[in-house]
Design an enzyme around this catalytic site. Sequence first.
Site, short mmCIF file in Angstrom:
data_model
loop_
_atom_site.label_atom_id
_atom_site.label_comp_id
_atom_site.label_asym_id
_atom_site.label_seq_id
_atom_site.Cartn_x
_atom_site.Cartn_y
_atom_site.Cartn_z
CG ASP A 167 -2.01 -1.03 1.16
OD1 ASP A 167 -2.05 -1.77 0.15
OD2 ASP A 167 -2.83 -1.11 2.09
CG ASP B 79 -12.52 -2.00 -1.74
OD1 ASP B 79 -11.97 -3.12 -1.80
OD2 ASP B 79 -12.15 -1.03 -2.42
#
Length: 246
Positions: A8, A130
């Site tokens: 990330d 998500d």
Amino acid sequence: MIVIPAIDLKNGHCVRLRQGRMDDETIFDADPVAVAGRWVEAGAERLHLVDLDGAVRGEPAHEQTIHAIARAYPDTPLQIGGGIRSRETALRYLEAGVGYVIVGTRAVREPAFVEELCREIPGRVCVGLDARGGYVATDGWEQTSEVAAVDLARRFEDAGVAALIFTDIGRDGMMQGCNVEATRELARAVSIPVIASGGVSSLEDVRSLAGSPEGIAGAIVGRAIYDGGLDLATAIRTAQEVGDDR
């Protein structure tokens, strides 16, 4: 099932967030290219990259870093999400050597965009689901839509999507275990390959996912491999062993 390490990216660093909160980050490394190399060396068959700043801005913020990783490890497919909301962005990534692009926010707001992209670059488009409480979140997880993750997944059943990447936001970065049942429920609802994400933190999570009768295609691991709670090479080997026994 393959085990996919996550990288990330935020402000040029490799970080992990808790439940996707941009103000709750842990910086793990200032050199994302070196981090990628560490996971490739451990046996990763694919890398999962997320441009966190790009997800919030709606356009890439770490494009050069991602290109550098693609150049450094050309034999390891990359899947990249965060800020991919135009055809041009998707094509730039593919031209730079990225294997798969992940569309999230625009998939919710404009499903036809995903369908058109799949026709142009078949087999290279993933959809990021998500979910917060079963509903799809957008804009770097800052907004929650009224679209159920399972309903959106079914919309893409015949679109040619390469995979659905399902994240339970409530589990992400919390080291509380993966929501295996929700992942299996999604896999039962569609024929598209499902990749689990969010909370995969132990070999038991890996075994549960790899042994699912629905045939989960992949498991993304993040904080656990950075904190040292899960050894990536062992997780990869465990998934392979469980798969061989199925």
